[in-house]
Design an enzyme around this catalytic site. Structure first.
Site, PDB file in Angstrom:
ATOM      1  N   CYS A 165       0.829  -1.146  -0.628  1.00  0.00           N
ATOM      2  CA  CYS A 165       0.260   0.099  -0.506  1.00  0.00           C
ATOM      3  C   CYS A 165       0.919   1.174  -0.611  1.00  0.00           C
ATOM      4  O   CYS A 165       2.034   1.313   0.237  1.00  0.00           O
ATOM      5  CB  CYS A 165      -0.542  -0.255   1.040  1.00  0.00           C
ATOM      6  SG  CYS A 165      -1.430  -1.196   1.510  1.00  0.00           S
TER       7      CYS A 165
HETATM    8  N1  GLN Z   1      -0.948  -6.981   3.999  1.00  0.00           N
HETATM    9  C1  GLN Z   1      -1.820  -6.019   4.022  1.00  0.00           C
HETATM   10  C2  GLN Z   1      -3.785  -5.735   3.194  1.00  0.00           C
HETATM   11  O1  GLN Z   1      -3.184  -7.204   3.147  1.00  0.00           O
HETATM   12  C3  GLN Z   1      -1.540  -4.755   2.693  1.00  0.00           C
HETATM   13  C4  GLN Z   1      -0.751  -3.654   3.236  1.00  0.00           C
HETATM   14  C5  GLN Z   1      -0.048  -3.748   1.852  1.00  0.00           C
HETATM   15  O2  GLN Z   1       0.863  -2.561   1.971  1.00  0.00           O
HETATM   16  N2  GLN Z   1      -0.333  -3.512   0.589  1.00  0.00           N
HETATM   17  O3  GLN Z   1      -4.156  -5.395   3.771  1.00  0.00           O
END
Ligand code: GLN
Length: 250
Positions: A2
């Protein structure tokens, strides 16, 4: 993974963070520059939370890409705030794509986001989770690593931790339980921004009386300063400190 950002300072239009800059959060959702191998685009949802004039918090989350919400740019040009946290999501493989899995996670005046992933999920952190009240586990926003991290941070905040104290406690504990995790956390209470870098990019621009912390610089302004990996950043409109986050990447 993200992308996320947080802003504190004089009220600005949300569009100044989300849409107007050349590398706005919306641009970062489909053309991020520094994902460090964690995914390609951030199309699995987005969220924006901001303080209103009366100090109450409003939040919008959706399970669609930020760029597909046709009504939002005009709304964001109108809405103004002096304290904002927003995120675009790239769901980790195996985790659900639902509105409630999108950051920001919020309670009262606390706004939280996680960029990264917990390795060995969920077994690696089952023991840490077991220390939480059962009610917190039953009411997780979503069955995701980020939602559990929020529950761990929130428990510290409820117990009286500062925003930076909460992150400084949770990140090393999770890193010990789940080595190799990527734990870029971002948290604000509307007065202070706390953030960690553990495996992902982060930069800040301090232009008193405002401060902006973001996964990637929003523009070519030379005032953007990259935060080294394994750091804890604490920012208010008047001061920014960056210190080593001991033990976060053990
Ligand atoms: N592991 C988090 C989720 O699936 C992802 C966050 C990210 O940085 N992609 O929401």
């Amino acid at each position: 993974m993200c992308r996320h950002l947080a802003y504190l300072g004089p009220p600005i239009a949300l569009a100044e963070l989300l849409f107007t800059p050349p590398h706005s959060l919306s641009h970062q959702s489909w053309a991020p520059r520094d994902m460090r191998g964690g995914g390609t685009i951030n199309a699995d949802g987005f969220g924006i939370a901001w303080f209103q004039d009366d100090a109450s918090v409003l939040r919008v989350r959706r399970a669609v890409p930020l760029w597909t919400d046709a009504g939002l740019p005009a709304l964001a040009a109108t809405l103004r705030s002096g304290a904002v946290l927003a995120a675009v999501r790239s769901a980790t493989v195996g985790m659900p794509v639902t509105e409630t899995a999108a950051a920001p996670f919020t309670e009262d005046r606390w706004l939280f986001s996680h960029n990264g992933k917990v390795t060995g999920w969920p077994d690696s952190v089952a023991e840490l989770a077991a220390a939480l009240p059962v009610r917190d586990l039953l009411t997780l926003d979503a069955p995701t690593d980020s939602a559990l991290l929020w529950a761990l941070v929130r428990a510290r905040l409820r117990a009286g931790s500062t925003v930076d104290g909460a992150l400084a406690a949770v990140v090393p504990a999770v890193a010990r339980a789940a080595p190799g995790s990527r734990l870029n956390l971002l948290l604000t209470d509307g007065e202070t921004i706390a953030a960690t870098t553990a495996g992902h990019s982060l930069s800040y621009r301090h232009t008193p009386p405002g401060v902006l912390v973001a996964s990637e610089p929003l523009d070519a302004d030379p005032g953007w300063i990259p935060v080294p990996d394994n750091s804890l950043l604490v920012a208010t409109p008047t001061a920014v400190t960056v210190t080593a986050l001991e033990g976060a990447l053990q």
